[in-house]
Design an enzyme around this catalytic site. Sequence first.
Site, short mmCIF file in Angstrom:
data_model
loop_
_atom_site.label_atom_id
_atom_site.label_comp_id
_atom_site.label_asym_id
_atom_site.label_seq_id
_atom_site.Cartn_x
_atom_site.Cartn_y
_atom_site.Cartn_z
N ASP A 171 0.83 -1.19 0.00
CA ASP A 171 0.00 0.00 0.00
C ASP A 171 0.87 1.25 0.00
O ASP A 171 0.66 2.19 -0.76
CB ASP A 171 -0.91 -0.02 1.23
CG ASP A 171 -2.08 0.94 1.12
OD1 ASP A 171 -2.44 1.35 0.00
OD2 ASP A 171 -2.66 1.27 2.16
N HIS A 254 -4.49 2.95 -6.99
CA HIS A 254 -5.64 2.62 -6.15
C HIS A 254 -6.91 2.42 -6.99
O HIS A 254 -7.79 1.63 -6.61
CB HIS A 254 -5.86 3.68 -5.08
CG HIS A 254 -5.08 3.41 -3.83
ND1 HIS A 254 -3.74 3.68 -3.71
CD2 HIS A 254 -5.46 2.83 -2.65
CE1 HIS A 254 -3.33 3.31 -2.51
NE2 HIS A 254 -4.35 2.78 -1.85
N HIS A 257 -6.66 -1.08 -8.07
CA HIS A 257 -7.03 -1.93 -6.92
C HIS A 257 -8.53 -2.05 -6.82
O HIS A 257 -9.08 -3.15 -6.63
CB HIS A 257 -6.48 -1.34 -5.62
CG HIS A 257 -7.20 -1.88 -4.40
ND1 HIS A 257 -8.39 -1.34 -3.93
CD2 HIS A 257 -6.93 -2.93 -3.59
CE1 HIS A 257 -8.81 -2.04 -2.89
NE2 HIS A 257 -7.94 -2.99 -2.65
N HIS A 271 -5.45 -5.71 0.79
CA HIS A 271 -5.50 -4.44 0.07
C HIS A 271 -4.15 -4.10 -0.57
O HIS A 271 -4.05 -3.84 -1.77
CB HIS A 271 -5.93 -3.34 1.05
CG HIS A 271 -5.87 -1.95 0.50
ND1 HIS A 271 -6.90 -1.40 -0.23
CD2 HIS A 271 -4.92 -0.99 0.59
CE1 HIS A 271 -6.57 -0.16 -0.58
NE2 HIS A 271 -5.38 0.10 -0.09
#
Length: 363
Positions: A171, A254, A257, A271
Amino acid sequence: MDNIIISPSKYVQGANVMANLATYLKPLGEHALVIADAFVTHLVEKAVNASCQQQLVEAYFTEFQGECCITEIDRITEHAKAQHATVIVGIGGGKTLDTAKATAANLSLPVAIVPTIASTDAPTSALSVIYTPQGEFSEYRFYAHNPNVVIMDTQVVANAPTRLLVSGMGDALSTYFEARANQRSGKATMAGGAPTRAAQTLAKLCYEILLSDGLKAKLACDHNLASQALNNVVEANTYLSGVGFESSGLAAAHAIHNGLTLMEECHHLYHGEKVAFGTLSQLALENAPLDEIRTVIGFCRSVGLPTNLNDMGVTNIDRAKLLQVAQASCAEGETMHNMPFEVTPEAVLAAMLTAHELGSAVI
């Protein structure tokens, strides 16, 4: 556009700081609703209650059911009302913490965030990622202010599975590259303005720490040791990445993602593991220098982050399904639109396939 940086009011980090938790809670409120899942409750309840008794703070535990969704937030909000809570405390992983922030916002109460893992940069931010009850991304929910206090017990982090720390590195890995893209595009950040130099510097420092200390931190965590390298990476995963992303901006990594949450094959991933591949895909989308891509792939391999679709459990490279991921990543309101050029789903598909091939090869 104004330059804005936002952050939690207080950030506390150190080995065994859980024993002093109530010292930081008491100024916020003396009736604490503690949100934690069953496993975390078993892990911390004794220490939390002992600390609260010393500081004359009443603590009431309520069990988090596993998904940061509207029904769970509403359920815990009603429980907080029934207990007459004056401060909300979230202890656990990212979804628990985001639920605590949402509950506190619903009731206009202060919130203390106590991660037991360093797997995301969620703890410091003034937002929650809301999912459907089935675990698919739904929306970002923004709040008027960041958490009142974030407390990181690095020994608790060191005792947790190493994969969670590594996921946090995945992340955090995106922070610098998304900040760089956002700066180039001139788009507003999650803080509602242009990035400050301070926020951009934190984002770059986050990346530098991962490269210098990431592998050493992983090895320390393998042995449940809160080494200096682990302390540095916990700060990078949590504070530097948290302030860095929120005040410097998100972009393609992101957004990709969020698209990957549609793929059942990826539901077992954390994540940060999906964000790591999103970062590689963003670099391919930008046509970044091959040396930079090599560095990122090398880092991911050294700590055990996925570098291709096969690593993530996608054994059948189905272009039609990947195009759906790409389309979702380009949906209206997605952070994909913070890239400094127009992005189409077809371009994202090409970037993901390029990242997959580069991440599968020895380059």
